[in-house]
Design a protein around this motif. Structure first.
Motif, PDB file in Angstrom:
ATOM      1  N   PRO A   4      17.375  -4.396 -23.799  1.00  0.00           N
ATOM      2  CA  PRO A   4      16.286  -3.765 -23.052  1.00  0.00           C
ATOM      3  C   PRO A   4      14.927  -4.267 -23.508  1.00  0.00           C
ATOM      4  CG  PRO A   4      17.214  -2.244 -24.671  1.00  0.00           C
ATOM      5  CD  PRO A   4      18.101  -3.452 -24.653  1.00  0.00           C
ATOM      6  N   GLY A   5      13.920  -3.975 -22.695  1.00  0.00           N
ATOM      7  CA  GLY A   5      12.552  -4.328 -23.071  1.00  0.00           C
ATOM      8  C   GLY A   5      11.907  -5.372 -22.180  1.00  0.00           C
ATOM      9  N   LEU A   6      12.615  -5.843 -21.147  1.00  0.00           N
ATOM     10  CA  LEU A   6      12.039  -6.828 -20.236  1.00  0.00           C
ATOM     11  C   LEU A   6      11.044  -6.149 -19.298  1.00  0.00           C
ATOM     12  CD1 LEU A   6      12.100  -9.769 -19.149  1.00  0.00           C
ATOM     13  CD2 LEU A   6      13.844  -8.982 -17.524  1.00  0.00           C
ATOM     14  N   LYS A   7       9.897  -6.794 -19.118  1.00  0.00           N
ATOM     15  CA  LYS A   7       8.866  -6.270 -18.223  1.00  0.00           C
ATOM     16  C   LYS A   7       8.283  -7.433 -17.425  1.00  0.00           C
ATOM     17  CE  LYS A   7       4.950  -3.018 -18.407  1.00  0.00           C
ATOM     18  NZ  LYS A   7       4.067  -2.256 -19.331  1.00  0.00           N
ATOM     19  N   LEU A   8       8.351  -7.343 -16.103  1.00  0.00           N
ATOM     20  CA  LEU A   8       7.931  -8.419 -15.212  1.00  0.00           C
ATOM     21  C   LEU A   8       6.901  -7.911 -14.212  1.00  0.00           C
ATOM     22  CD1 LEU A   8      11.536  -9.653 -14.249  1.00  0.00           C
ATOM     23  CD2 LEU A   8      10.099 -10.572 -16.090  1.00  0.00           C
ATOM     24  N   GLN A   9       5.949  -8.779 -13.841  1.00  0.00           N
ATOM     25  CA  GLN A   9       4.984  -8.441 -12.793  1.00  0.00           C
ATOM     26  C   GLN A   9       5.046  -9.494 -11.695  1.00  0.00           C
ATOM     27  OE1 GLN A   9       0.776  -8.113 -13.829  1.00  0.00           O
ATOM     28  NE2 GLN A   9       0.532  -6.580 -12.227  1.00  0.00           N
ATOM     29  N   PHE A  10       5.189  -9.040 -10.457  1.00  0.00           N
ATOM     30  CA  PHE A  10       5.303  -9.924  -9.304  1.00  0.00           C
ATOM     31  C   PHE A  10       3.918 -10.141  -8.683  1.00  0.00           C
ATOM     32  CE2 PHE A  10       9.216  -7.711 -10.008  1.00  0.00           C
ATOM     33  CZ  PHE A  10      10.219  -8.627  -9.747  1.00  0.00           C
ATOM     34  N   ASN A  11       3.682 -11.345  -8.153  1.00  0.00           N
ATOM     35  CA  ASN A  11       2.383 -11.597  -7.525  1.00  0.00           C
ATOM     36  C   ASN A  11       2.484 -11.794  -6.021  1.00  0.00           C
ATOM     37  OD1 ASN A  11       3.219 -14.214  -7.063  1.00  0.00           O
ATOM     38  ND2 ASN A  11       1.595 -15.198  -8.256  1.00  0.00           N
ATOM     39  N   ALA A  12       3.685 -11.540  -5.474  1.00  0.00           N
ATOM     40  CA  ALA A  12       3.875 -11.632  -4.030  1.00  0.00           C
ATOM     41  C   ALA A  12       5.111 -10.829  -3.644  1.00  0.00           C
ATOM     42  CB  ALA A  12       4.032 -13.094  -3.606  1.00  0.00           C
ATOM     43  N   PRO A  13       5.205 -10.408  -2.389  1.00  0.00           N
ATOM     44  CA  PRO A  13       6.354  -9.609  -1.951  1.00  0.00           C
ATOM     45  C   PRO A  13       7.665 -10.384  -2.030  1.00  0.00           C
ATOM     46  CG  PRO A  13       4.571  -9.516  -0.338  1.00  0.00           C
ATOM     47  CD  PRO A  13       4.224 -10.606  -1.294  1.00  0.00           C
ATOM     48  N   THR A  14       8.738  -9.658  -2.267  1.00  0.00           N
ATOM     49  CA  THR A  14      10.092 -10.217  -2.243  1.00  0.00           C
ATOM     50  C   THR A  14      11.078  -9.058  -2.266  1.00  0.00           C
ATOM     51  OG1 THR A  14      11.616 -11.784  -3.284  1.00  0.00           O
ATOM     52  CG2 THR A  14      10.291 -10.442  -4.759  1.00  0.00           C
ATOM     53  N   LYS A  15      12.345  -9.358  -2.452  1.00  0.00           N
ATOM     54  CA  LYS A  15      13.372  -8.338  -2.654  1.00  0.00           C
ATOM     55  C   LYS A  15      14.126  -8.675  -3.930  1.00  0.00           C
ATOM     56  CE  LYS A  15      14.076  -7.626   2.304  1.00  0.00           C
ATOM     57  NZ  LYS A  15      15.020  -7.824   3.432  1.00  0.00           N
ATOM     58  N   ILE A  16      14.493  -7.644  -4.677  1.00  0.00           N
ATOM     59  CA  ILE A  16      15.222  -7.843  -5.925  1.00  0.00           C
ATOM     60  C   ILE A  16      16.445  -6.943  -5.969  1.00  0.00           C
ATOM     61  CG2 ILE A  16      13.167  -8.514  -7.232  1.00  0.00           C
ATOM     62  CD1 ILE A  16      13.218  -5.630  -8.461  1.00  0.00           C
ATOM     63  N   CYS A  17      17.326  -7.220  -6.902  1.00  0.00           N
ATOM     64  CA  CYS A  17      18.483  -6.366  -7.162  1.00  0.00           C
ATOM     65  C   CYS A  17      18.832  -6.499  -8.634  1.00  0.00           C
ATOM     66  CB  CYS A  17      19.662  -6.777  -6.286  1.00  0.00           C
ATOM     67  SG  CYS A  17      21.136  -5.742  -6.484  1.00  0.00           S
ATOM     68  N   VAL A  18      19.114  -5.381  -9.296  1.00  0.00           N
ATOM     69  CA  VAL A  18      19.464  -5.378 -10.715  1.00  0.00           C
ATOM     70  C   VAL A  18      20.900  -4.893 -10.869  1.00  0.00           C
ATOM     71  CG1 VAL A  18      18.851  -4.576 -13.022  1.00  0.00           C
ATOM     72  CG2 VAL A  18      17.059  -4.865 -11.291  1.00  0.00           C
ATOM     73  N   GLY A  19      21.698  -5.641 -11.633  1.00  0.00           N
ATOM     74  CA  GLY A  19      23.087  -5.271 -11.853  1.00  0.00           C
ATOM     75  C   GLY A  19      23.487  -5.463 -13.308  1.00  0.00           C
ATOM     76  N   GLY A  20      24.782  -5.301 -13.561  1.00  0.00           N
ATOM     77  CA  GLY A  20      25.281  -5.450 -14.922  1.00  0.00           C
ATOM     78  C   GLY A  20      25.384  -4.123 -15.632  1.00  0.00           C
ATOM     79  N   ALA A  21      24.862  -4.060 -16.855  1.00  0.00           N
ATOM     80  CA  ALA A  21      24.959  -2.859 -17.687  1.00  0.00           C
ATOM     81  C   ALA A  21      24.271  -1.666 -17.036  1.00  0.00           C
ATOM     82  CB  ALA A  21      24.331  -3.132 -19.057  1.00  0.00           C
ATOM     83  N   LEU A  22      24.797  -0.470 -17.310  1.00  0.00           N
ATOM     84  CA  LEU A  22      24.100   0.747 -16.895  1.00  0.00           C
ATOM     85  C   LEU A  22      22.831   0.868 -17.739  1.00  0.00           C
ATOM     86  CD1 LEU A  22      26.881   3.461 -16.492  1.00  0.00           C
ATOM     87  CD2 LEU A  22      25.495   2.423 -14.688  1.00  0.00           C
ATOM     88  N   ALA A  23      21.695   0.959 -17.086  1.00  0.00           N
ATOM     89  CA  ALA A  23      20.422   0.966 -17.805  1.00  0.00           C
ATOM     90  C   ALA A  23      19.385   1.739 -17.013  1.00  0.00           C
ATOM     91  CB  ALA A  23      19.941  -0.466 -18.048  1.00  0.00           C
ATOM     92  N   LYS A  24      18.318   2.105 -17.705  1.00  0.00           N
ATOM     93  CA  LYS A  24      17.194   2.784 -17.059  1.00  0.00           C
ATOM     94  C   LYS A  24      16.249   1.705 -16.524  1.00  0.00           C
ATOM     95  CE  LYS A  24      15.652   6.558 -18.905  1.00  0.00           C
ATOM     96  NZ  LYS A  24      14.983   7.541 -19.807  1.00  0.00           N
ATOM     97  N   ILE A  25      16.168   1.589 -15.198  1.00  0.00           N
ATOM     98  CA  ILE A  25      15.357   0.570 -14.546  1.00  0.00           C
ATOM     99  C   ILE A  25      14.192   1.248 -13.821  1.00  0.00           C
ATOM    100  CG2 ILE A  25      15.387  -1.444 -13.043  1.00  0.00           C
ATOM    101  CD1 ILE A  25      17.452  -1.590 -15.275  1.00  0.00           C
ATOM    102  N   LYS A  26      12.981   0.736 -14.043  1.00  0.00           N
ATOM    103  CA  LYS A  26      11.805   1.321 -13.401  1.00  0.00           C
ATOM    104  C   LYS A  26      11.018   0.269 -12.639  1.00  0.00           C
ATOM    105  CE  LYS A  26      10.958   5.047 -16.767  1.00  0.00           C
ATOM    106  NZ  LYS A  26       9.958   5.621 -17.704  1.00  0.00           N
TER     107      LYS A  26
END
Length: 287
Positions: A64-86
């Motif tokens: 854990p601990g990854l933090k990303l900032q996007f500069n344009a619209p897109t679509k994402i999906c997060v999978g794998g381990a059960l985690a708290k995603i914000k």
């Protein structure tokens, strides 16, 4: 028509975060490791939900601990381990296509089950493709892991894209399953009966010595095998040293080795093992 590229910025990350796809196939004869996603099952799943190519590049984060900032619209999906995603401090669901806007911030928090998360993006991350793969590997790609301040290119999407559709569920039973199906390796036939029985019936503990190259196992398996001349090895190959140490080669493993190859994990079992943490217990089920 060529699609317009945008970028995201890595604001924060722990060690081991990288770009991965399904790896470099066909270059082992030149000493090039396969690399690729440790849990290929989870990686393919996020790409499937996004409608991207199965081999589209994703972010693999090992803690854990990854933090990303996007500069344009897109679509994402997060999978794998059960985690708290914000996203912008609001909890979001795993295994769901999420629209993001310029300035949005994604955070991967504490993992409650499993050890690796995958962040997929529509169309895949557009990092350099080398030898048919975008997978990071030291000496092949310019960097081997992501650091604060790195920028990653992706295809710019349409603003305010709202995703609708049926809710999908994925079984995460494999994250908890302690039984790893394996096949007999080339040197299995040289093991004595006692060593074979130990491999087939013992409960093993994952050591703290683990990375993308190899996972070590705490328990020793006494044996009479001798080290041999170098031979081909692959992700999932289980080596047994003369001192009884078991070493499971993972996606960044070397392409040759001198320890007897007693077992071989298929892709499903590699995914299972990769999602286990140090101290986890497991058993081999020999096919």
């Amino acid at each position: 028509m060529k699609r317009e590229l945008a970028e995201l910025t890595v604001i924060k990350t722990g060690p081991g975060t990288s770009i991965q796809d399904l790896g470099r196939i066909g270059f082992s004869g030149f000493g090039v490791p396969v690399s690729g996603a440790m849990d290929a099952f989870a990686m393919k799943w996020v790409n499937y939900l996004l409608g991207s190519s199965e081999n589209a590049a994703v972010i693999e984060t090992l803690q854990p601990g990854l933090k990303l900032q996007f500069n344009a619209p897109t679509k994402i999906c997060v999978g794998g381990a059960l985690a708290k995603i914000k996203l912008n401090e609001n909890l979001i669901s795993l295994d769901k296509v999420i629209p993001v806007e310029s300035g949005d911030i994604l955070e991967i928090g504490a993992q409650t089950l499993g050890a690796i998360n995958y962040i997929g993006i529509e169309g895949g991350f557009q990092t350099d493709e080398i030898l048919g793969s975008r997978s990071f590997y030291q000496g092949i790609t310019s960097i081997s892991q992501l650091s604060k301040g790195n920028n990653l290119s992706y295809f710019k999407g349409k603003s305010s894209s709202i995703t609708k559709g049926a809710k999908v569920k994925i079984s995460r039973d494999y994250l908890e399953d302690e039984v790893l199906e394996v096949y007999k390796g080339p040197e299995w036939r040289f093991l004595d009966t006692e060593s074979k029985e130990a491999l087939n019936s013992s409960t093993f503990t994952l050591s703290k010595l683990l990375n993308r190259m190899a996972f070590q196992i705490e328990e020793l398996v006494p044996n009479l095998l001798q080290e041999m001349a170098t031979a081909p090895v692959y992700p999932g190959t289980v080596q047994l040293t003369s001192g009884g140490k078991l070493i499971v080669l993972m996606k960044d493993a070397q392409v040759t080795g001198g320890y007897p190859r007693v077992l071989q994990l298929p892709e499903k079992s590699i995914a299972q093992l990769s999602q286990k943490r140090a101290g986890s217990k497991f058993r081999f089920k020999i096919k």
